[in-house]
Every structure is written in C-alpha cells, then in structure tokens.
Design a protein around this motif. Structure first.
Motif, PDB file in Angstrom:
ATOM      1  N   LEU A  27       6.757  70.398  15.776  1.00 28.48           N
ATOM      2  CA  LEU A  27       7.526  71.789  16.195  1.00 28.48           C
ATOM      3  C   LEU A  27       8.612  71.773  17.252  1.00 28.48           C
ATOM      4  N   THR A  28       8.722  70.744  18.240  1.00 32.55           N
ATOM      5  CA  THR A  28       9.760  70.548  19.009  1.00 32.55           C
ATOM      6  C   THR A  28      10.921  69.688  18.720  1.00 32.55           C
ATOM      7  N   MET A  29      10.821  68.988  17.579  1.00 35.32           N
ATOM      8  CA  MET A  29      11.815  67.909  17.111  1.00 35.32           C
ATOM      9  C   MET A  29      13.160  68.535  16.844  1.00 35.32           C
ATOM     10  N   SER A  30      14.282  67.600  17.450  1.00 38.18           N
ATOM     11  CA  SER A  30      15.682  68.442  17.080  1.00 38.18           C
ATOM     12  C   SER A  30      16.733  67.294  16.988  1.00 38.18           C
ATOM     13  N   LEU A  31      17.709  67.393  16.397  1.00 39.39           N
ATOM     14  CA  LEU A  31      18.751  66.446  15.986  1.00 39.39           C
ATOM     15  C   LEU A  31      19.146  65.755  17.242  1.00 39.39           C
ATOM     16  N   SER A  32      19.599  66.567  18.352  1.00 39.63           N
ATOM     17  CA  SER A  32      20.067  66.083  19.699  1.00 39.63           C
ATOM     18  C   SER A  32      19.218  65.305  20.427  1.00 39.63           C
ATOM     19  N   GLY A  33      17.856  65.938  20.219  1.00 35.56           N
ATOM     20  CA  GLY A  33      16.701  64.976  21.066  1.00 35.56           C
ATOM     21  C   GLY A  33      16.383  63.705  20.335  1.00 35.56           C
ATOM     22  N   MET A  34      16.596  63.710  18.946  1.00 30.83           N
ATOM     23  CA  MET A  34      16.161  62.321  18.363  1.00 30.83           C
ATOM     24  C   MET A  34      17.444  61.327  18.450  1.00 30.83           C
ATOM     25  N   ARG A  35      18.644  61.924  18.468  1.00 30.74           N
ATOM     26  CA  ARG A  35      19.911  61.177  18.903  1.00 30.74           C
ATOM     27  C   ARG A  35      19.650  60.401  20.405  1.00 30.74           C
ATOM     28  N   ASP A  36      19.304  61.178  21.342  1.00 29.99           N
ATOM     29  CA  ASP A  36      19.180  60.937  22.583  1.00 29.99           C
ATOM     30  C   ASP A  36      18.109  59.685  22.618  1.00 29.99           C
ATOM     31  N   TYR A  37      17.034  59.930  22.001  1.00 33.59           N
ATOM     32  CA  TYR A  37      15.815  58.951  21.959  1.00 33.59           C
ATOM     33  C   TYR A  37      16.029  57.726  21.555  1.00 33.59           C
ATOM     34  N   ILE A  38      16.831  57.720  20.403  1.00 33.00           N
ATOM     35  CA  ILE A  38      17.276  56.461  19.779  1.00 33.00           C
ATOM     36  C   ILE A  38      18.304  55.815  20.422  1.00 33.00           C
ATOM     37  N   SER A  39      19.384  56.427  21.105  1.00 32.68           N
ATOM     38  CA  SER A  39      20.338  55.825  21.944  1.00 32.68           C
ATOM     39  C   SER A  39      19.678  55.330  23.269  1.00 32.68           C
ATOM     40  N   LYS A  40      18.670  55.922  24.029  1.00 36.13           N
ATOM     41  CA  LYS A  40      18.075  55.448  25.044  1.00 36.13           C
ATOM     42  C   LYS A  40      17.272  54.062  24.560  1.00 36.13           C
ATOM     43  N   SER A  41      16.510  54.073  23.486  1.00 32.60           N
ATOM     44  CA  SER A  41      15.800  53.051  23.098  1.00 32.60           C
ATOM     45  C   SER A  41      16.607  51.802  22.788  1.00 32.60           C
ATOM     46  N   ASP A  42      17.697  52.037  22.228  1.00 33.28           N
ATOM     47  CA  ASP A  42      18.788  50.807  21.880  1.00 33.28           C
ATOM     48  C   ASP A  42      19.264  50.381  23.319  1.00 33.28           C
ATOM     49  N   LYS A  43      19.670  51.135  24.401  1.00 26.83           N
ATOM     50  CA  LYS A  43      20.304  50.670  25.431  1.00 26.83           C
ATOM     51  C   LYS A  43      19.622  50.485  26.585  1.00 26.83           C
ATOM     52  N   ASP A  44      18.677  51.162  26.721  1.00 29.78           N
ATOM     53  CA  ASP A  44      17.753  51.251  28.037  1.00 29.78           C
ATOM     54  C   ASP A  44      16.601  50.043  27.815  1.00 29.78           C
ATOM     55  N   ASP A  45      16.687  49.045  28.704  1.00 30.05           N
ATOM     56  CA  ASP A  45      15.846  48.010  28.574  1.00 30.05           C
ATOM     57  C   ASP A  45      14.262  48.284  28.763  1.00 30.05           C
ATOM     58  N   ASP A  46      14.187  49.349  29.632  1.00 31.14           N
ATOM     59  CA  ASP A  46      12.771  49.707  30.242  1.00 31.14           C
ATOM     60  C   ASP A  46      12.401  51.014  29.418  1.00 31.14           C
ATOM     61  N   PHE A  47      13.292  51.694  28.649  1.00 27.06           N
ATOM     62  CA  PHE A  47      12.873  52.932  28.164  1.00 27.06           C
ATOM     63  C   PHE A  47      11.533  52.833  27.309  1.00 27.06           C
ATOM     64  N   VAL A  48      11.681  51.805  26.343  1.00 22.86           N
ATOM     65  CA  VAL A  48      10.311  51.829  25.294  1.00 22.86           C
ATOM     66  C   VAL A  48       9.314  51.262  25.945  1.00 22.86           C
ATOM     67  N   GLN A  49       9.249  50.558  26.984  1.00 22.89           N
ATOM     68  CA  GLN A  49       8.186  50.154  27.629  1.00 22.89           C
ATOM     69  C   GLN A  49       7.621  51.164  28.330  1.00 22.89           C
ATOM     70  N   ASP A  50       8.497  52.314  28.931  1.00 21.67           N
ATOM     71  CA  ASP A  50       7.746  53.318  29.751  1.00 21.67           C
ATOM     72  C   ASP A  50       7.202  54.353  28.652  1.00 21.67           C
ATOM     73  N   GLU A  51       7.735  54.311  27.602  1.00 18.36           N
ATOM     74  CA  GLU A  51       6.990  55.235  26.631  1.00 18.36           C
ATOM     75  C   GLU A  51       5.747  54.589  26.066  1.00 18.36           C
ATOM     76  N   ILE A  52       5.571  53.338  25.989  1.00 19.18           N
ATOM     77  CA  ILE A  52       4.522  52.661  25.458  1.00 19.18           C
ATOM     78  C   ILE A  52       3.442  53.082  26.519  1.00 19.18           C
ATOM     79  N   GLN A  53       3.796  52.923  27.568  1.00 25.49           N
ATOM     80  CA  GLN A  53       2.911  53.042  28.809  1.00 25.49           C
ATOM     81  C   GLN A  53       2.241  54.469  29.192  1.00 25.49           C
ATOM     82  N   ARG A  54       3.118  55.334  28.743  1.00 21.54           N
ATOM     83  CA  ARG A  54       2.950  56.796  28.503  1.00 21.54           C
ATOM     84  C   ARG A  54       1.822  57.234  27.740  1.00 21.54           C
ATOM     85  N   PHE A  55       2.188  56.486  26.281  1.00 21.29           N
ATOM     86  CA  PHE A  55       1.607  56.794  25.235  1.00 21.29           C
ATOM     87  C   PHE A  55      -0.052  56.196  25.358  1.00 21.29           C
TER      88      PHE A  55
END
Length: 306
Positions: A172-200
């Motif tokens: 319901l909350t998915m958006s193109l800008s949100g997806m682009r931001d998420y992918i960009s952070k995942s590609d460039k931020d070394d800690d982002f993916v691990q932080d998301e895994i810990q949150r999940f």
C-alpha cells in the motif's frame, strides 16, 4: 601481479559488496562474494565485471532448481505476476504464508518494472558471463519449496499474521521514489542492508531465521563443498606452482555477513545441514557428497556468442 590488481579494482569500485573470502581448509581456493540487490543494475554490472576480470572456474548463484528456468529467458516469470493472481492463489490455498510470499514476489517484480530493470538480472548475467569464460554454474540455494514449507512448519500463527500485515502495508505504501531511494542506499551505503536485516530480525525473528540465517548456512556449505571438490583437482602453472581455484559467488547482499561467518568457522555440521534441508513434507534434499546442482549453459544460452 595482474590478478591482485583486478581484485583491488573490483573492491575499489564496489566496496563492501565485493568480498574476497578464504578458508584455511582449502588454501588453493579463492572465493569472491558479490552481494547484490535483485532489481539493481549496479549489481548486474558488478557481477559482469567480477566474472570477466577474474575468469573463475565456478560461479555459485543464489538460486535453486525450482527457479533455474528463469536464467535463459529475457524476463523472469515472477516479474509479470499480478496482484490479483497472488490474492487468488492465497485465497484458494486459504493460507497467510502463501499470501505473504506471493506479495513479496509481486513487489520485487513491480520494483523491477518501474525501475526498468530485470528481476534477478544479476543471476542471468552471472550465468551468461560464466558461459563465456567456460565456468561451471552451481545452484547453491536451498529448494524454494523446502523454505516455504519450513515457514509453515516453524512459524506460529501470530508471526504469520504479522508478516502478512507487513507485506500488505509495504504494498500500500510502495512508491517509485521510495524504491529508487531504497535501491540507491542499498548500493552505496555499506551499513544500510545490514541495518535493514537487523530491523527485520527484531520484528520477525522466526521468519528471519528461516529465510535468512538458515539459507546463510546452506549457501556457505554449498560454497565449501565446491571448494572441497576443486581442492581435489590440483592444477599447476607452467612455473610449477599450484594454480588457485577461483569461485565467484552471487548472493543477495543480506547474506554476505552470514556466509562469511560460516565459511570462516569451517561450515555447518552434517546433522545441521540435513535438518535445514528438510521439512515436514521433504526428506533431506542436500545433494550427496561431491555432487552439485548445476545449470546446462549450452541449453540455457543457445546461440550465445562471446
């Protein structure tokens, strides 16, 4: 040395998403982990660069035979699935887990379409480049049906409901800008993916254990079995020194830390690998010692020219 230079360039270009790993058990093997996002062009380029630069003997991919048919086609079948089809199948099965996993597939497909990318493009690229350099492709992931059945077997009703509500909210909350931001952070931020895994993991510990931690173990053990087999095939260079066996591994970025940990710790015990390869409806699906699930690249890429 040209080999070391290639590794340095890849690490400089792709940072913590490109990880060299060694095991003291198999000193003649070099493993290079490529941590990817399944809808990212950055990930596809990394995989292509790694295989072209390193010319590995084996490429291990985060895929099982149940989903291997997508490698040789231009569009992943999951990319065209509709939300109505997901709901219809879940209603027919009267099952919350079916709804949740279906929504996840639909979300990934939608993200790929909106971003103009191929879902699982990095896996397709891995197989294609492996074909070009003459590498064997090993399917290193646990059977999809076993993973789904273990969710049925191990999760309580409350966590199944929580996961389904979470998926509905994400849809319901998915958006193109949100997806682009998420992918960009995942590609460039070394800690982002691990932080998301810990949150999940914090909110869905049981689900995280089945779809992330157990598969970290399975994937790591698949890699170690490939290393074991290659170590038995000792090859020497013209100079008389042993030739290193290179293995490129293509997995989701969320699996990098777990795979490294299990490889460094020497792998998983046989009782444990048999346990996580089984479910209430599946006897042990772990391949026999010395055998691997592979892809016939000549069939998958008929007419491919290098």
């Amino acid at each position: 040395d040209d080999d070391l230079d290639a590794v340095r360039k890849l690490h400089s270009k792709y940072g913590s998403k490109f990880v060299p790993v060694r095991s003291s058990q198999f000193p003649t093997c070099e493993v290079f982990l490529c941590g990817t996002m399944h809808v990212s062009n950055f990930s596809t380029r990394m995989v292509e660069d790694a295989i072209q630069s390193l010319c590995p003997r084996v490429v291990v991919i985060e895929l099982c035979p149940d989903r291997a048919e997508s490698l040789g086609v231009d569009e992943n079948p999951s990319q065209s699935i509709t939300l109505a089809e997901v709901v219809s199948v879940a209603w027919k099965d009267r099952n919350i887990v079916t709804l949740g996993t279906g929504m996840l597939m639909w979300m990934q497909g939608k993200a790929a379409r909106l971003l103009g990318n191929k879902l699982g493009g990095e896996l397709h690229a891995a197989a294609k480049e492996a074909h070009k350099v003459g590498a064997m492709v090993v399917l290193g992931d646990r059977l999809y049906d076993v993973t789904i059945q273990r969710i049925f077997d191990k999760l309580g009703l409350l966590e199944k409901l929580k996961a389904a509500v979470f998926m509905v909210w994400e849809v319901l909350t998915m958006s193109l800008s949100g997806m682009r931001d998420y992918i960009s952070k995942s590609d460039k931020d070394d800690d982002f993916v691990q932080d998301e895994i810990q949150r999940f993991t914090k909110y869905f510990p049981g689900l995280s254990d089945i779809i992330i931690s157990e598969r970290d173990e399975y994937l790591a053990q698949s890699i170690l079995e490939v290393m074991r087999e290659l170590s038995l095939q000792r090859r020497t260079k013209v100079s008389g020194t042993l030739e290193m066996n290179r293995i490129v591994v293509v997995v989701g970025a969320g699996h990098l830390h777990g795979i490294q940990k299990f490889i460094h710790n020497g792998g998983v015990s046989q009782p444990r690998i048999r346990e996580i390869s089984s479910s209430s409806k599946h006897s042990c699906t772990w391949p026999p010692m010395g055998s691997f699930r592979t892809v016939d690249l000549d069939v998958a890429f008929v007419g491919l020219t290098s």
